[in-house]
Design a protein around this motif. Structure first.
Motif, PDB file in Angstrom:
ATOM      1  N   GLU A  46      -2.551  -7.309  -5.426  1.00  0.00           N
ATOM      2  CA  GLU A  46      -1.715  -8.107  -4.524  1.00  0.00           C
ATOM      3  C   GLU A  46      -2.574  -8.987  -3.620  1.00  0.00           C
ATOM      4  N   VAL A 103      -3.598  -1.382  -7.116  1.00  0.00           N
ATOM      5  CA  VAL A 103      -2.324  -2.036  -6.808  1.00  0.00           C
ATOM      6  C   VAL A 103      -2.505  -2.977  -5.630  1.00  0.00           C
ATOM      7  N   VAL A 123       3.301   5.988  -3.056  1.00  0.00           N
ATOM      8  CA  VAL A 123       4.448   6.646  -3.696  1.00  0.00           C
ATOM      9  C   VAL A 123       4.229   6.685  -5.209  1.00  0.00           C
ATOM     10  N   ASP A 124       3.818   5.554  -5.768  1.00  0.00           N
ATOM     11  CA  ASP A 124       3.616   5.457  -7.211  1.00  0.00           C
ATOM     12  C   ASP A 124       2.559   6.437  -7.723  1.00  0.00           C
ATOM     13  N   PHE A 125       1.551   6.728  -6.887  1.00  0.00           N
ATOM     14  CA  PHE A 125       0.475   7.630  -7.301  1.00  0.00           C
ATOM     15  C   PHE A 125       0.597   9.011  -6.660  1.00  0.00           C
ATOM     16  N   ASP A 126       1.788   9.301  -6.121  1.00  0.00           N
ATOM     17  CA  ASP A 126       2.103  10.618  -5.564  1.00  0.00           C
ATOM     18  C   ASP A 126       1.071  11.069  -4.532  1.00  0.00           C
ATOM     19  N   GLY A 184      -6.280   4.071  -8.694  1.00  0.00           N
ATOM     20  CA  GLY A 184      -4.992   3.480  -9.056  1.00  0.00           C
ATOM     21  C   GLY A 184      -4.296   2.873  -7.860  1.00  0.00           C
ATOM     22  N   ALA A 185      -4.252   3.606  -6.753  1.00  0.00           N
ATOM     23  CA  ALA A 185      -3.617   3.071  -5.540  1.00  0.00           C
ATOM     24  C   ALA A 185      -4.380   1.855  -5.025  1.00  0.00           C
ATOM     25  N   ARG A 228       0.833  -1.207   0.000  1.00  0.00           N
ATOM     26  CA  ARG A 228       0.000   0.000   0.000  1.00  0.00           C
ATOM     27  C   ARG A 228       0.865   1.253   0.000  1.00  0.00           C
ATOM     28  N   GLU A 229       1.894   1.271   0.850  1.00  0.00           N
ATOM     29  CA  GLU A 229       2.756   2.449   0.925  1.00  0.00           C
ATOM     30  C   GLU A 229       3.469   2.685  -0.401  1.00  0.00           C
ATOM     31  N   GLN A 230       3.901   1.619  -1.068  1.00  0.00           N
ATOM     32  CA  GLN A 230       4.545   1.787  -2.376  1.00  0.00           C
ATOM     33  C   GLN A 230       3.548   2.301  -3.402  1.00  0.00           C
ATOM     34  N   SER A 231       2.302   1.830  -3.316  1.00  0.00           N
ATOM     35  CA  SER A 231       1.297   2.318  -4.263  1.00  0.00           C
ATOM     36  C   SER A 231       1.042   3.809  -4.056  1.00  0.00           C
TER      37      SER A 231
END
Length: 185
Positions: A149, A145, A64-67, A141-142, A59-62
């Motif tokens: 998973e 992701v 970051v990926d979606f700012d 989007g977030a 979740r945290e990476q998602s």
């Protein structure tokens, strides 16, 4: 995934036994130290904990990926859960925050174009908050992701086993929630 498995993964070895994981070694190390340790309880709790940590990292990476900052995602999530529109006081209650804190969040989200505040049609003293298309897109989007998973992980179980797992965890959570109050929102 029509057969309930994720890309050929069955969750077992070729001889039909369950695969070993990190927790198996953990339990084996602790049994001699704590002979009264229930390996099934320790195994279940440890696996749930490690799974939670894994999903939190995804979740945290998602984000970051979606700012998105965590608090931004949380606000967009609560707004989306209300159909994409709510009053600031409804969001404050959903987020368990003071109204002034929500105002600050909304200021930032509005500056980024992720939400829009408009005068309420019902009460001129109020404003309504709604997701903009960029806000909905970032939130979706977030969420996608993390959803992929979750599907990948639980896809190793057939539908009936997923239902059984959910039912068993519901029984455990019902006990945990007894007297838990606001901690479970």
């Amino acid at each position: 995934m029509t057969d309930g498995t994720a890309e050929g993964t069955t969750g077992g070895t070729t001889d039909g036994t369950a695969p070993r994981d990190w927790t198996d070694g953990h339990v084996e190390r602790w049994l001699p130290v704590l002979p009264t340790l229930d390996p099934d309880v320790e195994g279940a709790v440890t696996r749930m904990s490690k799974l939670t940590v894994h999903l939190r990292r995804v979740r945290e990476q998602s984000l970051v990926d979606f700012d998105l900052e965590r608090h931004e995602f949380d606000t967009l999530h609560k707004l989306a859960g209300r159909g994409g529109a709510a009053s600031p006081s409804e969001l404050a209650a959903d987020l368990d925050l003071a109204p002034a804190s929500v105002t600050g969040r909304l200021d930032g989200l509005e500056q980024r174009g992720l939400v829009r505040r408009t005068p309420s049609e019902k009460d001129r003293r109020r404003v309504d908050v709604e997701l903009t298309e960029p806000g909905r897109s970032a939130w979706r989007g977030a969420m996608a992701v993390l959803g992929r998973e979750e599907e990948r992980l639980l896809g190793v179980l057939p539908a009936e086993e997923r239902r059984q797992l959910s039912d068993m965890l519901r029984r455990v959570m019902a006990v945990a929630e007894e007297g838990g109050g606001a901690a479970w929102r």
